[in-house]
Motif scaffolding. Structure first.
Motif, mmCIF file in Angstrom:
data_model
loop_
_atom_site.group_PDB
_atom_site.id
_atom_site.type_symbol
_atom_site.label_atom_id
_atom_site.label_comp_id
_atom_site.label_asym_id
_atom_site.label_seq_id
_atom_site.Cartn_x
_atom_site.Cartn_y
_atom_site.Cartn_z
ATOM 1 N N TRP A 160 4.993 -13.496 81.491
ATOM 2 C CA TRP A 160 5.999 -14.217 80.694
ATOM 3 C C TRP A 160 6.135 -15.657 81.176
ATOM 4 C CZ3 TRP A 160 9.832 -9.679 81.697
ATOM 5 C CH2 TRP A 160 9.467 -8.590 80.919
ATOM 6 N N PRO A 182 10.279 -15.339 77.281
ATOM 7 C CA PRO A 182 10.920 -15.806 76.043
ATOM 8 C C PRO A 182 11.506 -17.213 76.176
ATOM 9 C CG PRO A 182 12.307 -14.225 77.162
ATOM 10 C CD PRO A 182 11.024 -14.259 77.917
ATOM 11 N N HIS A 235 10.763 1.585 77.934
ATOM 12 C CA HIS A 235 10.475 0.173 78.222
ATOM 13 C C HIS A 235 9.685 -0.520 77.122
ATOM 14 C CE1 HIS A 235 6.431 1.351 79.737
ATOM 15 N NE2 HIS A 235 7.078 2.409 80.150
ATOM 16 N N GLY A 244 10.514 -0.648 73.934
ATOM 17 C CA GLY A 244 11.523 -1.350 73.161
ATOM 18 C C GLY A 244 11.453 -1.100 71.676
ATOM 19 N N ARG A 245 11.335 -2.141 70.898
ATOM 20 C CA ARG A 245 11.493 -2.063 69.451
ATOM 21 C C ARG A 245 10.590 -1.014 68.808
ATOM 22 N NH1 ARG A 245 13.480 -4.724 65.092
ATOM 23 N NH2 ARG A 245 12.215 -4.797 63.204
ATOM 24 N N THR A 255 16.725 2.201 79.611
ATOM 25 C CA THR A 255 15.816 1.143 79.178
ATOM 26 C C THR A 255 15.843 -0.010 80.163
ATOM 27 O OG1 THR A 255 15.327 -0.451 77.410
ATOM 28 C CG2 THR A 255 17.623 0.210 77.662
ATOM 29 N N ALA A 276 13.230 -2.670 79.696
ATOM 30 C CA ALA A 276 12.371 -3.735 79.175
ATOM 31 C C ALA A 276 12.192 -3.547 77.684
ATOM 32 C CB ALA A 276 11.010 -3.727 79.880
ATOM 33 N N SER A 277 11.505 -4.500 77.066
ATOM 34 C CA SER A 277 11.232 -4.447 75.628
ATOM 35 C C SER A 277 9.910 -5.141 75.361
ATOM 36 C CB SER A 277 12.357 -5.110 74.833
ATOM 37 O OG SER A 277 13.576 -4.445 74.985
ATOM 38 N N THR A 278 8.830 -4.559 75.849
ATOM 39 C CA THR A 278 7.544 -5.235 75.762
ATOM 40 C C THR A 278 7.030 -5.354 74.334
ATOM 41 O OG1 THR A 278 6.450 -3.129 76.284
ATOM 42 C CG2 THR A 278 6.847 -4.645 78.109
ATOM 43 N N PHE A 289 12.471 -7.269 71.482
ATOM 44 C CA PHE A 289 13.799 -7.124 72.070
ATOM 45 C C PHE A 289 14.846 -6.589 71.101
ATOM 46 C CE2 PHE A 289 11.669 -10.619 74.336
ATOM 47 C CZ PHE A 289 11.724 -10.113 75.628
ATOM 48 N N HIS A 338 16.120 -3.956 69.113
ATOM 49 C CA HIS A 338 15.949 -2.524 68.904
ATOM 50 C C HIS A 338 16.716 -2.057 67.676
ATOM 51 C CE1 HIS A 338 15.166 -1.813 73.504
ATOM 52 N NE2 HIS A 338 14.464 -2.810 73.010
ATOM 53 N N HIS A 372 18.098 -2.661 85.251
ATOM 54 C CA HIS A 372 17.331 -3.870 85.575
ATOM 55 C C HIS A 372 17.029 -3.884 87.064
ATOM 56 C CE1 HIS A 372 15.816 -7.886 85.432
ATOM 57 N NE2 HIS A 372 16.842 -8.439 86.050
#
Length: 448
Positions: free
Chosen positions: A87, A93, A320, A322-323, A341, A343-345, A348, A350, A368
């Motif tokens: 990232w 992001p 992890h 995500g969406r 959860t 992460a959202s690889t 983000f 959901h 986290h």
């Protein structure tokens, strides 16, 4: 003039006395993997998948920072690639220079981090060279690994769980002077003993992902997994999932491992998992299009899980991706069960059908990284041989852009290591008898 060669030679010679390392001269500069502030716009207009870490990660000579109270300067023998380095390298992001600027406003000591370059990396294994004022538990010559939680702990909120400290940061991502370098600066409450049966690169690789998986799955701050639980693990052969799978097995739970290829399924079986779903082979498509999920696929997925478990629904989902997967995760969890959860690889934002959450009394827990106690316990599992590194491949520091590219494009399994000061793989094992008991398990992911 001092150079890193003297430090490397002392470490390779095996002497770990405090006097030896205290007498070593620290050079003015060291090599570190960096991103540059003047390149933040490098990938503007390019889709995320096509952004190339090989263009943005540099190997630079940078000045050695002055140590602050409670800090240690560590000679880094090996590090590893995490998604946060990917990232950072593609400036998503957001650019990490915003983190460094905000940290720099905190105090004159923190101002050291606000630089036009960012030395990245959130894992290390190495040897303590120097400690700052006020340090008494760690001495020069100690073999260490580091976990990546950086906290100030001046606020009351952080004293029940340091992850709740308002000034909690991830070292090497939200701070400077990270582990993909010949030297690194860490707070001494990040340090943990290096497992003696592992090489430098093996010892460096579990840190971030092992601790993250421990809090998310085992800790009372996460799912609080117990004996007999059935745990759905997405990406079960990957960096996070491979540790969750091992913890589930070691803790008497039953992992249901979701993977995307026959090769990844075999890795899960090699770890001891018996219930494996190859989502690619079985053709699960939880979204009809970018805006519309397919509940019939959730139901087909749940039916497949019950076939494997003998009719038992999922107690805990280790989430992890995500969406892409979250709607299915909420659906297949048992009544009263837990979705954790971290992460959202895959995205983000959901979406899930809330009826299956509230009417079935399910819980979603955000998790986290890990506090120092959780990281220490996770490291102890590695030291005791209950959990093993999942290192699949190791790169030279000169090739770190390629290493990050491979992780970005999901061309890897488990963890990808990076040699920093260590001249070759396999060095740093000081307890070969202990290693011999776990040799097969340590090498499960090698060259897969």
């Amino acid at each position: 003039m001092a150079d890193m060669g003297d430090i490397r030679e002392a470490i390779l010679a095996g002497d770990r006395t405090e006097a030896t390392y205290s007498a070593l001269e620290v050079p003015d500069t060291y090599r570190g993997v960096t991103v540059h502030k003047d390149e933040v716009g490098l990938f503007e207009g390019i889709p995320s998948r096509d952004k190339d870490p090989r263009k943005s990660l540099h190997l630079d000579d940078v000045p050695v920072p002055e140590l602050a109270p409670g800090e240690a300067l560590v000679a880094v023998m090996a590090s590893a690639i995490n998604y946060n380095t990917v990232w950072t390298s593609i400036f998503e992001p957001v650019s990490t220079f915003g983190f460094l600027e905000r940290y720099g406003r905190l105090s004159p000591i923190a101002k050291r981090h606000d630089l036009p370059y960012h030395v990245v990396g959130s894992d290390l294994a190495g040897v303590v060279l120097r400690t700052g004022p006020g340090v008494h538990l760690w001495k020069p010559g100690a073999e260490v690994v580091a976990h990546c939680l950086s906290v100030e702990l001046e606020s009351a909120e952080g004293h029940g769980d340091t992850m709740l400290d308002p000034e909690q940061r991830i070292w090497g991502f939200e701070t400077n002077f990270g582990g993909l370098a010949e030297l690194a600066v860490v707070k001494t409450n990040q340090l943990m003993p290096k497992p003696a049966h592992l090489s430098w690169e093996e010892a460096a690789s579990p840190g971030l992902v092992n601790s993250t998986a421990y809090r998310q799955l085992v800790s009372r701050n996460g799912a609080g997994m117990k004996l007999g639980d059935t745990v759905l693990i997405w990406g079960a052969s990957g960096g996070l999932g491979s540790y969750a799978t091992q913890m589930a097995l070691a803790g008497g739970a039953t992992p249901v491992c979701v993977v995307s290829s026959p090769e990844k399924a075999e890795i899960c079986r090699a770890m001891g998992a018996e219930l494996v779903i190859d989502r690619t082979a079985e053709g699960y498509a939880f979204w009809k299009d970018e805006a519309t999920q397919d509940p019939s696929e959730w139901k087909r997925f749940g039916k497949r899980i019950r076939e494997l478990t003998g009719g038992k629904d999922i107690d805990i989902v280790f989430e992890h991706p995500g969406r892409e997967t979250f709607g299915a995760s909420v659906y297949v969890t048992r009544k009263g069960g837990t979705i954790t959860t971290c992460a959202s690889t895959s995205g983000f934002m959901h979406e899930y059908d809330n009826r299956y959450l509230w009417m079935s009394l399910k819980r979603i827990i955000g998790s986290h990284f890990a506090n120092y106690r959780e990281a220490w316990e996770a490291n102890s599992l590695v030291d005791r041989g209950l959990v093993h590194p999942t290192l699949s491949r190791t790169y030279r520091m000169e090739d770190v852009g390629q290493a990050a590219y491979d992780v970005h494009r999901n061309l890897h399994q488990g963890k990808v290591g990076v040699l920093t000061l260590s001249p070759e793989e396999g060095l740093g094992v000081s307890d070969p008898e202990k290693r011999a008991r776990f040799e097969r398990e340590i090498n499960r992911f090698r060259d897969v």
